[in-house]
Motif scaffolding. Structure first.
Motif, PDB file in Angstrom:
ATOM      1  N   PHE A 168     -57.971  50.848  24.084  1.00 46.68           N
ATOM      2  CA  PHE A 168     -59.128  50.188  23.478  1.00 46.68           C
ATOM      3  C   PHE A 168     -60.319  50.170  24.429  1.00 46.68           C
ATOM      4  N   LEU A 169     -60.079  49.762  25.677  1.00 50.00           N
ATOM      5  CA  LEU A 169     -61.186  49.680  26.636  1.00 50.00           C
ATOM      6  C   LEU A 169     -61.804  51.044  26.908  1.00 50.00           C
ATOM      7  N   ALA A 170     -60.987  52.092  26.870  1.00 55.55           N
ATOM      8  CA  ALA A 170     -61.495  53.441  27.148  1.00 55.55           C
ATOM      9  C   ALA A 170     -62.116  54.085  25.912  1.00 55.55           C
ATOM     10  N   SER A 171     -61.917  53.490  24.753  1.00 55.01           N
ATOM     11  CA  SER A 171     -62.434  54.081  23.516  1.00 55.01           C
ATOM     12  C   SER A 171     -63.861  53.622  23.248  1.00 55.01           C
ATOM     13  N   ASP A 172     -64.464  54.228  22.252  1.00 49.29           N
ATOM     14  CA  ASP A 172     -65.816  53.841  21.865  1.00 49.29           C
ATOM     15  C   ASP A 172     -65.855  52.411  21.328  1.00 49.29           C
ATOM     16  N   GLU A 173     -64.747  51.939  20.769  1.00 50.35           N
ATOM     17  CA  GLU A 173     -64.698  50.569  20.264  1.00 50.35           C
ATOM     18  C   GLU A 173     -64.831  49.539  21.383  1.00 50.35           C
ATOM     19  N   GLY A 174     -64.492  49.912  22.607  1.00 51.28           N
ATOM     20  CA  GLY A 174     -64.610  49.004  23.744  1.00 51.28           C
ATOM     21  C   GLY A 174     -65.930  49.119  24.479  1.00 51.28           C
TER      22      GLY A 174
ATOM     23  N   TRP B  91     -68.720  47.727  24.318  1.00 51.05           N
ATOM     24  CA  TRP B  91     -69.517  46.536  24.586  1.00 51.05           C
ATOM     25  C   TRP B  91     -68.798  45.564  25.514  1.00 51.05           C
ATOM     26  N   VAL B  92     -67.613  45.953  25.982  1.00 51.33           N
ATOM     27  CA  VAL B  92     -66.840  45.119  26.902  1.00 51.33           C
ATOM     28  C   VAL B  92     -67.019  45.686  28.304  1.00 51.33           C
ATOM     29  N   THR B  93     -67.634  44.906  29.174  1.00 52.19           N
ATOM     30  CA  THR B  93     -67.828  45.354  30.548  1.00 52.19           C
ATOM     31  C   THR B  93     -67.918  44.149  31.474  1.00 52.19           C
ATOM     32  N   GLY B  94     -67.520  44.353  32.714  1.00 53.44           N
ATOM     33  CA  GLY B  94     -67.574  43.285  33.706  1.00 53.44           C
ATOM     34  C   GLY B  94     -66.500  42.230  33.521  1.00 53.44           C
ATOM     35  N   GLN B  95     -65.405  42.585  32.853  1.00 55.26           N
ATOM     36  CA  GLN B  95     -64.368  41.607  32.516  1.00 55.26           C
ATOM     37  C   GLN B  95     -63.044  41.905  33.204  1.00 55.26           C
ATOM     38  N   ASN B  96     -62.263  40.863  33.355  1.00 51.29           N
ATOM     39  CA  ASN B  96     -60.875  40.994  33.760  1.00 51.29           C
ATOM     40  C   ASN B  96     -60.069  40.599  32.523  1.00 51.29           C
ATOM     41  N   ILE B  97     -59.461  41.566  31.883  1.00 54.78           N
ATOM     42  CA  ILE B  97     -58.741  41.351  30.624  1.00 54.78           C
ATOM     43  C   ILE B  97     -57.285  41.009  30.935  1.00 54.78           C
TER      44      ILE B  97
ATOM     45  N   ASP C 102     -74.399  53.853  30.992  1.00 55.68           N
ATOM     46  CA  ASP C 102     -73.465  53.645  29.871  1.00 55.68           C
ATOM     47  C   ASP C 102     -72.007  53.757  30.296  1.00 55.68           C
ATOM     48  N   ILE C 103     -71.705  53.279  31.506  1.00 58.70           N
ATOM     49  CA  ILE C 103     -70.332  53.263  32.006  1.00 58.70           C
ATOM     50  C   ILE C 103     -69.865  51.809  32.027  1.00 58.70           C
ATOM     51  N   THR C 104     -68.736  51.550  31.385  1.00 62.46           N
ATOM     52  CA  THR C 104     -68.171  50.204  31.414  1.00 62.46           C
ATOM     53  C   THR C 104     -67.184  50.086  32.572  1.00 62.46           C
ATOM     54  N   VAL C 105     -67.072  48.874  33.096  1.00 68.28           N
ATOM     55  CA  VAL C 105     -66.180  48.611  34.219  1.00 68.28           C
ATOM     56  C   VAL C 105     -65.393  47.342  33.902  1.00 68.28           C
ATOM     57  N   ASN C 106     -64.075  47.472  33.830  1.00 67.01           N
ATOM     58  CA  ASN C 106     -63.225  46.333  33.530  1.00 67.01           C
ATOM     59  C   ASN C 106     -61.954  46.417  34.361  1.00 67.01           C
ATOM     60  N   ALA C 107     -61.310  45.280  34.524  1.00 64.41           N
ATOM     61  CA  ALA C 107     -59.998  45.225  35.168  1.00 64.41           C
ATOM     62  C   ALA C 107     -58.999  44.766  34.119  1.00 64.41           C
ATOM     63  N   LEU C 108     -57.773  45.196  34.264  1.00 62.67           N
ATOM     64  CA  LEU C 108     -56.712  44.783  33.362  1.00 62.67           C
ATOM     65  C   LEU C 108     -55.629  44.102  34.179  1.00 62.67           C
TER      66      LEU C 108
END
Length: 78
Positions: free
Chosen positions: A57-63, A65-71, A12-18
């Motif tokens: 947003f990405l670090a919150s619970d609302e984010g 379902w967002v993973t594997g993305q470059n935002i 349950d760890i999300t990984v994203n780039a900004l």
């Protein structure tokens, strides 16, 4: 991002780039600010808090379902 998100997803760890765009910091030369502002539909460069809001947003619970993305957080400049 996608490979790491698949590795960490079962925990349950999300990984994203900004990827921020032009942001009003000391790193943006004064000579480039007007041109950068013209490139955005908002007619300005980003403020640090504009980018920070996306991070929050990405670090919150609302984010969750967002993973594997470059935002892209560049105010519409691509």
């Amino acid at each position: 991002m996608r490979v790491l998100s698949r590795e960490l997803g079962p925990r349950d760890i999300t990984v994203n780039a900004l990827s921020p765009g032009f942001t009003d910091t000391d790193l943006l030369p004064e000579r480039d600010r007007a041109v950068a502002a013209e490139m955005s539909p908002f007619g300005r460069v980003g403020r640090p808090e504009d980018v920070a809001d996306v991070v929050v947003f990405l670090a919150s619970d609302e984010g969750r379902w967002v993973t594997g993305q470059n935002i892209g957080a560049g105010g519409g400049v691509f």
